[in-house]
Write an enzyme that holds these catalytic residues in place. Structure first.
Site, short mmCIF file in Angstrom:
data_model
loop_
_atom_site.label_atom_id
_atom_site.label_comp_id
_atom_site.label_asym_id
_atom_site.label_seq_id
_atom_site.Cartn_x
_atom_site.Cartn_y
_atom_site.Cartn_z
N LYS A 10 0.82 -1.22 0.00
CA LYS A 10 0.00 0.00 0.00
C LYS A 10 0.86 1.28 0.00
O LYS A 10 2.07 1.22 0.26
CB LYS A 10 -0.93 -0.03 1.22
CG LYS A 10 -1.93 -1.21 1.18
CD LYS A 10 -2.97 -1.08 2.29
CE LYS A 10 -3.95 -2.25 2.24
NZ LYS A 10 -5.08 -2.06 3.20
N TYR A 50 -12.17 -2.54 -4.15
CA TYR A 50 -12.73 -2.78 -2.81
C TYR A 50 -14.26 -2.73 -2.81
O TYR A 50 -14.87 -2.46 -1.77
CB TYR A 50 -12.17 -1.74 -1.84
CG TYR A 50 -10.76 -2.05 -1.34
CD1 TYR A 50 -10.50 -3.20 -0.59
CD2 TYR A 50 -9.71 -1.18 -1.60
CE1 TYR A 50 -9.22 -3.47 -0.12
CE2 TYR A 50 -8.42 -1.45 -1.13
CZ TYR A 50 -8.19 -2.59 -0.39
OH TYR A 50 -6.93 -2.86 0.09
N ASN A 113 -2.08 0.19 6.63
CA ASN A 113 -1.62 -1.10 7.20
C ASN A 113 -0.70 -1.88 6.27
O ASN A 113 -0.64 -3.11 6.32
CB ASN A 113 -2.81 -1.93 7.69
CG ASN A 113 -3.71 -2.42 6.58
OD1 ASN A 113 -3.59 -1.96 5.45
ND2 ASN A 113 -4.57 -3.36 6.88
N HIS A 116 -2.09 -5.53 1.49
CA HIS A 116 -3.38 -6.23 1.33
C HIS A 116 -3.08 -7.62 0.81
O HIS A 116 -2.12 -7.81 0.05
CB HIS A 116 -4.26 -5.50 0.30
CG HIS A 116 -5.43 -6.33 -0.15
ND1 HIS A 116 -6.59 -6.42 0.58
CD2 HIS A 116 -5.57 -7.17 -1.20
CE1 HIS A 116 -7.41 -7.27 -0.03
NE2 HIS A 116 -6.82 -7.73 -1.12
N GLU A 127 -9.56 -10.87 -7.63
CA GLU A 127 -8.59 -9.80 -7.43
C GLU A 127 -7.43 -9.89 -8.42
O GLU A 127 -6.95 -8.87 -8.91
CB GLU A 127 -8.07 -9.82 -5.99
CG GLU A 127 -9.15 -9.43 -4.99
CD GLU A 127 -8.67 -9.39 -3.55
OE1 GLU A 127 -9.47 -9.02 -2.68
OE2 GLU A 127 -7.48 -9.71 -3.29
#
Ligand code: CMP
Length: 138
Positions: A10, A50, A113, A116, A127
């Site tokens: 990320k 998402y 965070n 993913h 995905e």
């Protein structure tokens, strides 16, 4: 079984300059990078990725964070790759992530965070196809 999973480093972790450190964790734990590309996602692309979270209260922040800077997107392949990657990442909330996991070591908050990873075989397929459509064309 040998599986494939989608992984994203990320914007927070890309900004921290730890792509290589995270790749090294994948590689030393038996996950092979079989496709990768860097991208700066638009809000539309991040929102599409998402889409399952569209109704969640954190959706707007998630989409704006994921389009705030470049990300590194990869397909990881290996024995039990989906669960293995989730184990290496640690809990979604870095405060709850086990010592030595990617999120414990590199993440700051539940939003920023670091990584993913797909949560199951069905999401992994969807995905991977979202970011690497050519991989599904044989
Ligand atoms: P990720 O695995 O990329 O999937 C959805 C993301 O939403 C998640 O990591 C977190 O970064 C973010 N998020 C923010 N708040 C929450 C929450 N309360 N529960 C789950 N995910 C959250």
């Amino acid at each position: 079984a040998v599986e494939r999973t989608l992984s994203i480093i990320k914007p927070d972790a890309v900004a921290k300059n730890v792509i290589g450190k995270i790749y090294s964790r994948f590689e030393t734990n038996g996950l092979k990078i079989v496709a990768s590309r860097m991208a700066w996602l638009s809000e539309r692309e991040a929102g599409g990725f998402y889409a399952v979270h569209k109704e969640r209260p954190f959706f707007k922040d998630l989409v704006s964070f994921m389009s705030s800077g470049p990300v590194m997107i990869q397909v990881l392949e290996g024995e039990n790759a989906i669960a293995k990657n989730r184990e290496l990442m640690g809990a979604t909330d870095p405060k709850k992530a086990d010592k030595g996991t990617i999120r414990a070591d590199f993440a700051d908050s539940i939003d920023a965070n670091a990584v993913h990873g797909s949560d199951g075989p069905d999401t992994a397929k969807v995905e991977i196809a979202y970011f690497f459509p050519a991989l599904n064309v044989f």
